[in-house]
Design a protein around this motif. Structure first.
Motif, PDB file in Angstrom:
ATOM      1  N   TRP A 244       0.763  -1.232   0.033  1.00  0.00           N
ATOM      2  CA  TRP A 244      -0.094   0.066  -0.010  1.00  0.00           C
ATOM      3  C   TRP A 244       0.699   1.170  -0.060  1.00  0.00           C
ATOM      4  O   TRP A 244       0.369   2.317  -0.239  1.00  0.00           O
ATOM      5  CB  TRP A 244      -0.764   0.048   1.340  1.00  0.00           C
ATOM      6  N   THR A 245       2.010   0.908   0.161  1.00  0.00           N
ATOM      7  CA  THR A 245       2.942   2.258   0.311  1.00  0.00           C
ATOM      8  C   THR A 245       3.511   2.605  -1.221  1.00  0.00           C
ATOM      9  O   THR A 245       4.194   3.556  -1.338  1.00  0.00           O
ATOM     10  CB  THR A 245       4.176   2.130   1.369  1.00  0.00           C
ATOM     11  N   ARG A 246       3.251   1.757  -2.027  1.00  0.00           N
ATOM     12  CA  ARG A 246       3.959   1.738  -3.449  1.00  0.00           C
ATOM     13  C   ARG A 246       2.977   2.689  -4.328  1.00  0.00           C
ATOM     14  O   ARG A 246       1.648   2.919  -3.897  1.00  0.00           O
ATOM     15  CB  ARG A 246       4.312   0.544  -4.002  1.00  0.00           C
ATOM     16  N   ASN A 247       3.367   3.559  -5.193  1.00  0.00           N
ATOM     17  CA  ASN A 247       2.542   4.107  -6.126  1.00  0.00           C
ATOM     18  C   ASN A 247       1.589   3.028  -6.904  1.00  0.00           C
ATOM     19  O   ASN A 247       1.914   1.915  -7.428  1.00  0.00           O
ATOM     20  CB  ASN A 247       3.516   4.652  -7.372  1.00  0.00           C
ATOM     21  N   LYS A 248       0.316   3.342  -7.092  1.00  0.00           N
ATOM     22  CA  LYS A 248      -0.717   2.543  -7.632  1.00  0.00           C
ATOM     23  C   LYS A 248      -0.328   2.575  -8.965  1.00  0.00           C
ATOM     24  O   LYS A 248      -0.541   1.065  -9.555  1.00  0.00           O
ATOM     25  CB  LYS A 248      -2.103   3.378  -7.656  1.00  0.00           C
ATOM     26  N   ALA A 249       0.387   3.149  -9.723  1.00  0.00           N
ATOM     27  CA  ALA A 249       0.543   2.814 -11.074  1.00  0.00           C
ATOM     28  C   ALA A 249       1.670   1.827 -11.462  1.00  0.00           C
ATOM     29  O   ALA A 249       1.718   1.263 -12.331  1.00  0.00           O
ATOM     30  CB  ALA A 249       1.201   4.291 -11.800  1.00  0.00           C
ATOM     31  N   GLU A 250       2.249   1.682 -10.162  1.00  0.00           N
ATOM     32  CA  GLU A 250       3.346   0.575 -10.241  1.00  0.00           C
ATOM     33  C   GLU A 250       2.801  -0.935  -9.712  1.00  0.00           C
ATOM     34  O   GLU A 250       3.636  -1.779  -9.992  1.00  0.00           O
ATOM     35  CB  GLU A 250       4.475   0.839  -9.398  1.00  0.00           C
ATOM     36  N   ILE A 251       1.510  -0.804  -9.371  1.00  0.00           N
ATOM     37  CA  ILE A 251       0.967  -2.062  -8.668  1.00  0.00           C
ATOM     38  C   ILE A 251       0.190  -2.931 -10.083  1.00  0.00           C
ATOM     39  O   ILE A 251      -0.872  -2.294 -10.423  1.00  0.00           O
ATOM     40  CB  ILE A 251       0.446  -1.898  -7.368  1.00  0.00           C
ATOM     41  N   SER A 252       0.327  -4.057 -10.083  1.00  0.00           N
ATOM     42  CA  SER A 252      -0.570  -4.955 -11.079  1.00  0.00           C
ATOM     43  C   SER A 252      -1.728  -5.455 -10.498  1.00  0.00           C
ATOM     44  O   SER A 252      -1.993  -5.384  -9.420  1.00  0.00           O
ATOM     45  CB  SER A 252       0.277  -6.127 -11.723  1.00  0.00           C
ATOM     46  N   ASP A 253      -2.740  -5.617 -11.111  1.00  0.00           N
ATOM     47  CA  ASP A 253      -4.066  -6.268 -10.678  1.00  0.00           C
ATOM     48  C   ASP A 253      -3.757  -7.338  -9.834  1.00  0.00           C
ATOM     49  O   ASP A 253      -4.254  -7.839  -8.775  1.00  0.00           O
ATOM     50  CB  ASP A 253      -4.984  -6.593 -11.792  1.00  0.00           C
ATOM     51  N   GLU A 254      -2.769  -8.475 -10.440  1.00  0.00           N
ATOM     52  CA  GLU A 254      -2.535  -9.773  -9.941  1.00  0.00           C
ATOM     53  C   GLU A 254      -1.910  -9.441  -8.585  1.00  0.00           C
ATOM     54  O   GLU A 254      -2.109 -10.385  -7.585  1.00  0.00           O
ATOM     55  CB  GLU A 254      -1.402 -10.445 -11.009  1.00  0.00           C
TER      56      GLU A 254
END
Length: 637
Positions: A244-254
């Motif tokens: 949750w601390t990472r940028n949303k754009a860097e997080i995949s749906d998986e």
């Protein structure tokens, strides 16, 4: 290894059944055992971090928390180690020998069902440790609780059959080591690349380093050329950063889906989620999930809420019910606040203005997620409603501040359709209201069939007016809080109301004369029934039914009285209004009976008919049957 106080204990009977299912490949996807064990290790680290806020000595000089995996191909073992909170002897017995506090008993009721073929089921029941027996024929646990002496280590071992061995041992390091002795045919999990692949797939989001032991060969210093020594190193496999601390754009749906499975210990994907970071007066991050399936214990009094609280990335507590209203208890996720103190107490959680603000914000976000789902994907929302609609119906009574949002999310069955499916919105209903209709009409009953066939609906069917059909126990309670929608008030058709009387066609001169001729009959019925009935009168709201009972506008309804009775509370006796259809042949023929005893028998029969239609039951059904048989056989009318 020196062992003391060694004893062999029998598993609780439910554990035996569970292990049998595990060993016989309940999981179709065997690699999931690794996710479960790493997830447990992560939880152990979170608990240590929290306790160490007030007891720093629990770290025992080593504050670098981690999970480590090592393989021994010769011995065919995998060791999964953590330096988290660890366990005492009694905790080992409670956690690994019994399942009294878990939902496994409920799970085992499904034994023999085709549902057991679904490997996702097990994740709903909190028995992840036992998944080790999918790939191992023997499991050994060595553990020591943080803050205890090395002599207080505990040994536990089982082959997954009828019993386990437990003993006291020396264990210099705190935490837990789990050794899996692999079954024949499971050698794929002795390969480092295979383990790395599984960890990357399922545990990349764990906010804790997950390391694998690797060996490299180095030249020996001062030795002859070509002599090498083997050096053991630990290679970090995962990102080890809180997702949750990472940028949303860097997080995949998986990655979002796998984090949900880690949080919820559920094997099914979430329906939707929302990742949000707020800055300003209050700074916090939230990651909220709507599950795709209702948990087995949704209606259990001790059902756990699904939110974890972190403060500045430090885990504080599970089941943080203070941040979500009870009617949204199915929501899973985390809240990470920068404003709350690290040494937060439950007293602060009860009283803090910050907590109330966070709860309000979380509630609005979840309702917004559901509103968007309903608009963008009605089919998915219908699936949500089938799982969680009963819980959401608690909302109007619990959360009046958000009732205008909640009422748009409600779904109902109605006379517009021919099935019990709850797929009608209040907006749908209002858009279909006929000209001159003043209110939103509804009826409550014990089941769909009783609601749809109620005599109270006869006039409304004739007029083509839609009626909402409510047949779940909570509905009557919910409607006591739903007062209006889009400027239209709600009206129960089983209650007396002027708007219903306006729907009746103006009486013809013939009807007036017939009604006047029957007035002595009404008086005779009033005298016979006396105080048992609030009022006796004629009605033109019936077409095919001779009689019906209704309640006054301010009196308790039948369904509300049933709610009181179901909770063990007493309720005022309902005095019904007994309404007679003056145009029905049976009413006209009974009015002509002169003999008082026979007249009384028929009035009792009609009243019981009306009460049976209203309540679904009678105080003395046998008496009703005997009276009906007697009158039918006598052919007296």
């Amino acid at each position: 290894m020196s062992m003391r106080r060694q004893e062999t204990c029998g598993f609780q009977s439910e554990v035996k059944q569970l292990l049998y299912l595990m060993i016989h490949s309940l999981y179709s996807n065997k690699e999931i055992f690794l996710r479960e064990l790493i997830s447990n290790a992560s939880d152990a680290a979170d608990k240590l971090r929290f306790l160490a806020l007030s007891q720093p000595n629990l770290y025992e000089g080593d504050g670098d928390l981690r999970v480590r995996l090592s393989c021994n191909k010769t011995q065919r073992t995998i060791i999964i180690s953590d330096n988290g909170i660890g366990m005492r002897r009694e905790e080992v017995i409670d956690n690994l020998g019994t399942i009294a506090k878990s939902g496994t008993k409920a799970f085992l009721k499904l034994t023999g069902s085709d549902k057991l073929k679904d490997s996702q089921l097990i994740g709903q029941f909190g028995v992840g440790f036992y998944s080790a027996f999918i790939v191992a024929d023997t499991v050994t646990v060595r553990t020591r609780a943080a803050g205890t002496s090395p002599e207080e280590g505990v040994f536990w071992q089982s082959n997954g059959e009828g019993d386990y061995t437990i003993a006291d041992i020396n264990k210099p390091e705190r935490g837990t080591d789990i050794t899996l002795h692999l079954r024949e045919g499971e050698d794929e999990f002795l390969d480092d690349w295979r383990l790395k692949s599984v960890i990357g797939k399922y545990s990349d989001h764990i906010a804790l380093p997950v390391e694998i032991q690797t060996s490299i060969k180095k030249a020996r210093e001062g030795s002859e050329e070509g002599e090498e020594k083997e050096v053991v190193t630990w290679e970090k496999v995962n990102k080890a950063q809180a997702l949750w601390t990472r940028n949303k754009a860097e997080i995949s749906d998986e990655e979002y889906k796998e984090f949900y499975k880690h949080l919820s210990h559920n094997f099914s994907d979430p329906l939707i989620w929302s990742h949000n970071r707020v800055e300003g007066k209050q700074e916090y991050t939230s990651l909220l999930y709507i599950p795709s399936q209702a948990p087995w214990d949704m209606w259990h009094r001790e059902h756990k809420h699904g939110l974890k609280l972190y403060v500045q990335r430090v885990f504080i507590m599970d089941d943080a019910e203070q941040f979500m209203p009870n009617y949204l208890r199915f929501v899973k996720g985390i809240i990470d606040s920068n404003d709350l103190p690290l040494n937060i107490s439950r007293e602060i959680l009860q009283d803090s203005r910050l907590i109330n603000n966070l709860k309000g914000a979380m509630t609005k976000r979840v309702l917004s997620m559901l509103d968007n789902l309903a608009k963008d994907n009605p089919e998915q929302y219908q699936s949500f409603w089938q799982n969680f609609g009963l819980v959401l119906k608690e909302g109007p009574g619990e959360d009046p501040n958000n009732i205008k949002t909640i009422d748009k999310l409600l779904r109902f069955a109605s006379t517009y359709g021919d099935s019990a499916a709850q797929n009608v919105t209040l907006e749908d209903y209002v858009n279909r209201m006929v000209e001159g209709q003043e209110k939103i009409y509804y009826i409550t009953a014990d089941n769909y069939a009783a609601a749809k066939s109620s005599p109270h609906l006869e006039l409304l069917y004739k007029k083509g007016i839609e009626v909402i059909l409510l047949y779940e126990r909570i509905d009557e309670w919910m409607m006591s809080y739903l007062t209006e929608f889009d400027g239209k008030s709600f009206q129960s058709v089983s209650k007396v109301d002027p708007s219903l009387e306006k729907l009746v066609n103006k009486e013809s001169s013939e009807q007036k004369e017939a009604k006047k001729a029957l007035e002595p009959f009404v008086e005779r019925v009033k005298i016979y029934l006396g105080e048992r009935i609030k009022e006796v009168r004629f009605t033109h709201r019936l077409t095919d039914t001779p009689v019906v009972v209704t309640t006054a506008a301010n009196d308790m309804t039948t369904q509300m009285a049933k709610i009181f009775a179901a909770t063990g509370q007493s309720s005022p006796e309902i005095k019904y209004i007994f309404e007679l259809n003056p145009e029905h042949k049976l009413v006209k023929r009974i009015a002509e009976i002169g003999e008082d005893v026979l007249f009384g028998e028929w009035i009792e029969l009609l009243l019981d008919q009306a009460l049976l239609a209203e309540r679904g039951t009678l105080e003395d059904p046998n008496q009703f049957i005997q009276r009906m048989n007697k009158l039918l056989s006598a052919n007296s009318c």
